[in-house]
Design a protein around this motif. Structure first.
Motif, PDB file in Angstrom:
ATOM      1  N   GLY A   1       0.807  -1.214   0.000  1.00 45.04           N
ATOM      2  CA  GLY A   1       0.000   0.000   0.000  1.00 45.04           C
ATOM      3  C   GLY A   1       0.841   1.266   0.000  1.00 45.04           C
ATOM      4  N   ARG A   2       0.537   2.209  -0.932  1.00 42.12           N
ATOM      5  CA  ARG A   2       1.318   3.436  -1.039  1.00 42.12           C
ATOM      6  C   ARG A   2       0.464   4.694  -1.045  1.00 42.12           C
ATOM      7  N   GLY A   3      -0.842   4.580  -1.187  1.00 38.44           N
ATOM      8  CA  GLY A   3      -1.681   5.746  -1.367  1.00 38.44           C
ATOM      9  C   GLY A   3      -1.949   6.504  -0.088  1.00 38.44           C
ATOM     10  N   VAL A   4      -2.707   7.601  -0.240  1.00 40.73           N
ATOM     11  CA  VAL A   4      -3.127   8.377   0.926  1.00 40.73           C
ATOM     12  C   VAL A   4      -4.061   7.523   1.766  1.00 40.73           C
ATOM     13  N   GLN A   5      -3.834   7.509   3.069  1.00 38.89           N
ATOM     14  CA  GLN A   5      -4.660   6.725   3.981  1.00 38.89           C
ATOM     15  C   GLN A   5      -5.210   7.633   5.069  1.00 38.89           C
TER      16      GLN A   5
ATOM     17  N   VAL B   1       2.204   6.293   4.252  1.00 37.87           N
ATOM     18  CA  VAL B   1       3.116   5.448   5.019  1.00 37.87           C
ATOM     19  C   VAL B   1       4.506   5.503   4.400  1.00 37.87           C
ATOM     20  N   VAL B   2       5.529   5.740   5.241  1.00 39.04           N
ATOM     21  CA  VAL B   2       6.921   5.752   4.792  1.00 39.04           C
ATOM     22  C   VAL B   2       7.623   4.461   5.199  1.00 39.04           C
ATOM     23  N   ARG B   3       7.445   4.064   6.461  1.00 40.28           N
ATOM     24  CA  ARG B   3       8.074   2.830   6.949  1.00 40.28           C
ATOM     25  C   ARG B   3       7.054   2.024   7.721  1.00 40.28           C
ATOM     26  N   GLN B   4       7.034   0.717   7.463  1.00 42.06           N
ATOM     27  CA  GLN B   4       6.117  -0.183   8.140  1.00 42.06           C
ATOM     28  C   GLN B   4       6.745  -1.561   8.242  1.00 42.06           C
ATOM     29  N   THR B   5       6.257  -2.357   9.159  1.00 42.78           N
ATOM     30  CA  THR B   5       6.656  -3.761   9.238  1.00 42.78           C
ATOM     31  C   THR B   5       5.407  -4.597   9.476  1.00 42.78           C
ATOM     32  N   TRP B   6       5.477  -5.847   9.035  1.00 41.01           N
ATOM     33  CA  TRP B   6       4.409  -6.821   9.258  1.00 41.01           C
ATOM     34  C   TRP B   6       5.000  -8.004  10.012  1.00 41.01           C
TER      35      TRP B   6
ATOM     36  N   THR C   1      -7.569   9.549  -6.033  1.00 43.67           N
ATOM     37  CA  THR C   1      -8.486   8.547  -6.577  1.00 43.67           C
ATOM     38  C   THR C   1      -7.723   7.453  -7.308  1.00 43.67           C
ATOM     39  N   LEU C   2      -6.763   7.844  -8.154  1.00 44.42           N
ATOM     40  CA  LEU C   2      -5.990   6.847  -8.894  1.00 44.42           C
ATOM     41  C   LEU C   2      -5.127   6.016  -7.954  1.00 44.42           C
ATOM     42  N   GLY C   3      -4.659   6.622  -6.869  1.00 47.66           N
ATOM     43  CA  GLY C   3      -3.916   5.851  -5.873  1.00 47.66           C
ATOM     44  C   GLY C   3      -4.778   4.766  -5.245  1.00 47.66           C
ATOM     45  N   GLN C   4      -6.059   5.098  -4.991  1.00 45.52           N
ATOM     46  CA  GLN C   4      -6.980   4.097  -4.453  1.00 45.52           C
ATOM     47  C   GLN C   4      -7.249   3.005  -5.483  1.00 45.52           C
ATOM     48  N   VAL C   5      -7.373   3.408  -6.758  1.00 44.08           N
ATOM     49  CA  VAL C   5      -7.545   2.414  -7.818  1.00 44.08           C
ATOM     50  C   VAL C   5      -6.355   1.467  -7.845  1.00 44.08           C
ATOM     51  N   LEU C   6      -5.148   2.040  -7.714  1.00 49.33           N
ATOM     52  CA  LEU C   6      -3.940   1.216  -7.726  1.00 49.33           C
ATOM     53  C   LEU C   6      -3.959   0.203  -6.585  1.00 49.33           C
ATOM     54  N   GLN C   7      -4.388   0.642  -5.395  1.00 51.28           N
ATOM     55  CA  GLN C   7      -4.452  -0.289  -4.265  1.00 51.28           C
ATOM     56  C   GLN C   7      -5.454  -1.412  -4.546  1.00 51.28           C
ATOM     57  N   LEU C   8      -6.585  -1.075  -5.166  1.00 54.99           N
ATOM     58  CA  LEU C   8      -7.562  -2.105  -5.498  1.00 54.99           C
ATOM     59  C   LEU C   8      -7.002  -3.074  -6.538  1.00 54.99           C
TER      60      LEU C   8
END
Length: 258
Positions: A9-13, A136-141, A200-207
């Motif tokens: 995930g890279r878009g605005v959250q 998000v810049v840095r995350q871990t799972w 909007t396009l960022g959300q499309v990319l996530q989908l």
């Protein structure tokens, strides 16, 4: 089951919390209204949901430090839209991270009709949540992708907002077909994309990434159950051929470059 696509995930959250430490009071002999509260609470787990199911998310302490130190330009809004009521760039809003979370301290103009409406709604307790928009810049799972820790976010050109209903962390953002069509027309025409179109396009990319991940999981399972070859197991095409899905790859590449 492979949940590794969750990490893409890279878009605005956006995330919302009930009012915490909230105050709205007159300051400077009534010349301004001063709002204080928290747009995010750190070290507090909450439940999220995506195409792969539920998982736990935690914004870790220190996630805002770097973005704030770099002078993030952040507006104060209502429901993430409309006119800016205060802003870090102008000095009418101050953001800081403390042991609780992201603290908001904003000077609001009582002459503004929007501020008057906001004051009335808050006094009536019709509004009782804050939300913030970020990248998000840095995350871990963790190893089975059931917990996401957010270690660093970028607040620049995001926002902090008082909201009617915060975007429920357990639901996905809704995309209106009209917004998607408008954004795609701008992209196809080579126009300079508006911020709303980019989001909007960022959300499309996530989908797209979510759907791609679901296909990656489903294909080998279905091939095994049906006892047929997995289409992804086919050898790579020759130099003169274009692989299936390259158009999708190119769309991803263009969206990520925005």
């Amino acid at each position: 089951m492979d949940f590794s696509h969750r990490a893409a995930g890279r878009g605005v959250q956006r995330r919302a919390v009930p009012f915490t430490g909230m105050q709205l009071r007159a300051a400077d002999a009534g010349a301004t209204l001063r709002f204080e509260g928290y747009a995010s609470i750190t070290e507090s787990p909450y439940e999220m949901e995506d195409w792969a199911g539920q998982y736990t998310e935690i914004v870790r302490r220190g996630a805002f430090t770097k973005s704030l130190a770099e002078g993030a330009d952040v507006p104060f809004k209502i429901n993430h839209s409309g006119i800016t009521l205060a802003r870090t760039k102008s000095g009418t809003m101050r953001l800081a991270e403390d042991s609780t979370g992201l603290h908001v301290d904003a000077d609001l103009d009582p002459r503004s009709p929007e501020v008057q409406t906001l004051q009335s709604a808050m006094e009536r307790r019709d509004l009782d949540e804050m939300s913030f928009a970020f990248r998000v810049v840095r995350q871990t799972w963790n190893t089975d992708y059931t917990q996401r820790d957010i270690h660093e976010v970028n607040l620049n050109r995001g926002d902090v907002s008082i909201v009617n209903y915060g975007a429920n962390p357990a639901t996905s953002a809704h995309l209106r077909a009209r917004d998607v069509a408008t954004a795609l027309r701008e992209l196809r025409a080579g126009q300079t994309l508006t911020p709303d179109a980019v989001e909007t396009l960022g959300q499309v990319l996530q989908l797209i990434a979510a759907a791609d991940g679901a296909v990656d999981v489903a294909q080998p399972l279905l091939a095994s159950v049906l006892d047929v070859p997995n289409p992804d197991a086919d050898p790579d095409p020759g130099d003169g051929e274009r692989a299936d899905g390259m158009e999708l790859f190119e769309l991803r590449r263009r969206l990520l470059a925005l």
